[in-house]
Design a protein around this motif. Structure first.
Motif, PDB file in Angstrom:
ATOM      1  N   TYR A  61      27.544  33.216  41.820  1.00 62.53           N
ATOM      2  CA  TYR A  61      27.283  33.311  40.380  1.00 62.53           C
ATOM      3  C   TYR A  61      25.815  33.612  40.101  1.00 62.53           C
ATOM      4  CZ  TYR A  61      26.669  32.099  35.505  1.00 62.53           C
ATOM      5  OH  TYR A  61      26.340  32.139  34.172  1.00 62.53           O
ATOM      6  N   SER A  62      25.596  34.541  39.195  1.00 61.52           N
ATOM      7  CA  SER A  62      24.252  34.887  38.735  1.00 61.52           C
ATOM      8  C   SER A  62      24.354  35.327  37.282  1.00 61.52           C
ATOM      9  CB  SER A  62      23.680  36.028  39.587  1.00 61.52           C
ATOM     10  OG  SER A  62      22.629  36.675  38.907  1.00 61.52           O
ATOM     11  N   ILE A 176      41.087  35.585  34.637  1.00 62.65           N
ATOM     12  CA  ILE A 176      41.164  34.381  35.473  1.00 62.65           C
ATOM     13  C   ILE A 176      40.034  34.383  36.504  1.00 62.65           C
ATOM     14  CG2 ILE A 176      42.531  33.169  37.228  1.00 62.65           C
ATOM     15  CD1 ILE A 176      45.044  34.164  35.743  1.00 62.65           C
ATOM     16  N   GLY A 177      39.837  35.520  37.174  1.00 63.15           N
ATOM     17  CA  GLY A 177      38.772  35.632  38.159  1.00 63.15           C
ATOM     18  C   GLY A 177      37.403  35.427  37.540  1.00 63.15           C
ATOM     19  N   LEU A 178      37.217  35.948  36.314  1.00 59.64           N
ATOM     20  CA  LEU A 178      35.938  35.794  35.618  1.00 59.64           C
ATOM     21  C   LEU A 178      35.663  34.322  35.315  1.00 59.64           C
ATOM     22  CD1 LEU A 178      33.499  37.044  34.225  1.00 59.64           C
ATOM     23  CD2 LEU A 178      34.913  37.388  32.190  1.00 59.64           C
ATOM     24  N   LEU A 179      36.684  33.595  34.862  1.00 57.53           N
ATOM     25  CA  LEU A 179      36.519  32.166  34.578  1.00 57.53           C
ATOM     26  C   LEU A 179      36.198  31.392  35.854  1.00 57.53           C
ATOM     27  CD1 LEU A 179      39.421  31.617  32.008  1.00 57.53           C
ATOM     28  CD2 LEU A 179      36.963  31.746  31.540  1.00 57.53           C
ATOM     29  N   LEU A 180      36.903  31.732  36.945  1.00 64.49           N
ATOM     30  CA  LEU A 180      36.622  31.057  38.219  1.00 64.49           C
ATOM     31  C   LEU A 180      35.206  31.372  38.691  1.00 64.49           C
ATOM     32  CD1 LEU A 180      40.004  31.685  40.117  1.00 64.49           C
ATOM     33  CD2 LEU A 180      39.183  29.511  39.181  1.00 64.49           C
ATOM     34  N   TYR A 181      34.768  32.610  38.453  1.00 63.55           N
ATOM     35  CA  TYR A 181      33.416  33.012  38.852  1.00 63.55           C
ATOM     36  C   TYR A 181      32.367  32.226  38.059  1.00 63.55           C
ATOM     37  CZ  TYR A 181      29.250  35.966  39.184  1.00 63.55           C
ATOM     38  OH  TYR A 181      27.971  36.421  39.357  1.00 63.55           O
ATOM     39  N   ILE A 182      32.588  32.098  36.745  1.00 65.72           N
ATOM     40  CA  ILE A 182      31.621  31.393  35.891  1.00 65.72           C
ATOM     41  C   ILE A 182      31.592  29.902  36.205  1.00 65.72           C
ATOM     42  CG2 ILE A 182      31.106  30.725  33.500  1.00 65.72           C
ATOM     43  CD1 ILE A 182      32.248  33.463  32.658  1.00 65.72           C
ATOM     44  N   TRP A 183      32.762  29.306  36.388  1.00 70.44           N
ATOM     45  CA  TRP A 183      32.835  27.863  36.650  1.00 70.44           C
ATOM     46  C   TRP A 183      32.376  27.506  38.058  1.00 70.44           C
ATOM     47  CZ3 TRP A 183      38.418  27.641  34.308  1.00 70.44           C
ATOM     48  CH2 TRP A 183      38.308  27.628  32.906  1.00 70.44           C
ATOM     49  N   LEU A 185      34.059  27.004  40.786  1.00 66.81           N
ATOM     50  CA  LEU A 185      34.846  25.917  41.360  1.00 66.81           C
ATOM     51  C   LEU A 185      34.839  26.022  42.882  1.00 66.81           C
ATOM     52  CD1 LEU A 185      37.961  25.932  38.991  1.00 66.81           C
ATOM     53  CD2 LEU A 185      35.934  24.473  38.873  1.00 66.81           C
ATOM     54  N   ASP A 186      34.846  24.878  43.524  1.00 65.86           N
ATOM     55  CA  ASP A 186      34.877  24.838  44.989  1.00 65.86           C
ATOM     56  C   ASP A 186      36.332  24.975  45.436  1.00 65.86           C
ATOM     57  OD1 ASP A 186      34.125  24.628  47.587  1.00 65.86           O
ATOM     58  OD2 ASP A 186      33.863  22.444  47.579  1.00 65.86           O
ATOM     59  N   LEU A 187      36.798  26.215  45.497  1.00 62.36           N
ATOM     60  CA  LEU A 187      38.197  26.469  45.805  1.00 62.36           C
ATOM     61  C   LEU A 187      38.470  26.233  47.285  1.00 62.36           C
ATOM     62  CD1 LEU A 187      38.612  29.761  43.772  1.00 62.36           C
ATOM     63  CD2 LEU A 187      39.468  27.510  43.139  1.00 62.36           C
ATOM     64  N   PRO A 188      39.673  25.755  47.621  1.00 59.01           N
ATOM     65  CA  PRO A 188      40.019  25.537  49.029  1.00 59.01           C
ATOM     66  C   PRO A 188      39.917  26.836  49.825  1.00 59.01           C
ATOM     67  CG  PRO A 188      41.679  24.573  47.566  1.00 59.01           C
ATOM     68  CD  PRO A 188      40.774  25.395  46.713  1.00 59.01           C
TER      69      PRO A 188
END
Length: 315
Positions: A61-62, A176-183, A185-188
């Motif tokens: 993220y940047s 969905i990918g954008l939200l995961l990128y912004i947040w 999250l430490d995904l498995p």
């Protein structure tokens, strides 16, 4: 920045070889019509969403990178508006209404993800995939809005759906990918790896399907039609060079000029053939537009990138 044309050429020739394998598989009846449709569905419903999500997750993220991505959404939207204007003008030369609108649709919408992403990665590195994911947001919104207007001319059964503009197998995964990128999250690890594996299905399967589409037409139909070469001239050279010039004149960063050149210089979207078949709008012509433009793009994509380098150097 300078793009290594040799690396891009290797990527393009790899895609060309995969298309030829698909052509042979269809001729040998390893892939038939029913199997081809199932493969297309597999790519669109499963492969594409994970490919788009995975492309966004490959970068840390940047805020600056995110701002660039959102800027690309606007650039892509402007590019598609200009593409629509040019395609409408060039398509006026085709008299038969269904032929005209399927070729107009074909000139606007390119194979941005399945063929575009490997080219972007070869030319621009991992950031190319990230930028491409944002470009695809505008691509899908425009396809499910203006694209449906083009296909729906003279038809009451084809209408633009505001819901489908944002809830489809292209735009939704990007969001969905954008939200995961912004947040962040430490995904498995297993999920990230699984997404990568599923996303990697897209390019080989989609190119096999394109090769199979080529095999549905005779060599005479494919290569002895002046109309298809005129279409490919517009689609693969004239239109992308116009948009590249406009992007350079607008003083976009070099990397964004290359992004516009690559994404606008890609062959016709595989979705074109599927829409044509679903709505019975010249499916043969659609298959020919997808197949022949994909073949010829092995020559034109490196040429467009080289021309983009010259344009950037001059402006």
């Amino acid at each position: 920045m300078t793009i290594d044309i040799g690396i891009v050429l290797d990527a393009v020739l790899t895609l060309f070889f995969l298309i030829m394998v698909g052509y042979a598989a269809r001729r040998l009846n390893i892939i038939d019509d029913a199997f081809s449709k199932k493969l297309s569905n597999l790519v669109i419903v499963i492969g594409q969403p994970f490919m788009l999500i995975g492309a966004l997750l490959k970068n840390d993220y940047s805020p600056d990178l995110l701002r660039t991505g959102l800027y690309i959404v606007l650039i892509a939207l402007a590019a598609h508006i200009l593409l629509a204007v040019l395609a409408h003008i060039f398509a006026l030369g085709y008299r038969e209404p269904d032929e005209r609108k399927i070729l107009e649709f074909s000139m606007i919408f390119a194979n941005c993800a399945f063929i575009g992403f490997p080219i972007l990665e070869a030319a621009l590195g991992p950031e190319g995939l990230f930028y491409g994911s944002f470009y695809v947001i505008s691509f899908n919104i425009f396809m499910w809005s203006y694209g449906m207007i083009v296909l729906g001319r003279g038809r009451d059964d084809i209408k633009m759906s505001p819901k489908k503009m944002f809830l489809n197998y292209g735009t939704t995964p990007c969001i969905i990918g954008l939200l995961l990128y912004i947040w962040q999250l430490d995904l498995p690890v297993f999920f990230v790896d699984a997404a990568s594996f599923l996303g990697s299905l897209c390019t080989p399967i989609s190119t096999l399907v394109i090769g199979g589409l080529l095999a549905t037409r005779t060599l005479r139909e494919l290569f002895l039609s002046g109309k298809i070469y005129l279409f490919c001239l517009y689609k693969l050279l004239v239109i992308p060079l116009i948009l590249t010039f406009v992007a350079a004149v607008c003083q976009l960063e070099d990397v964004l000029v290359y992004l516009v050149a690559i994404m606008c210089g890609l062959p016709t979207a595989a979705n074109t053939a599927m829409f044509a078949e679903i709505y019975d709008i010249k499916p043969g012509w659609a298959a020919q537009a997808v197949g022949v433009s994909s073949l010829l793009s092995a020559l034109t994509i490196p040429a467009v990138i080289f021309a983009a380098r010259l344009i950037i150097g001059l402006i």
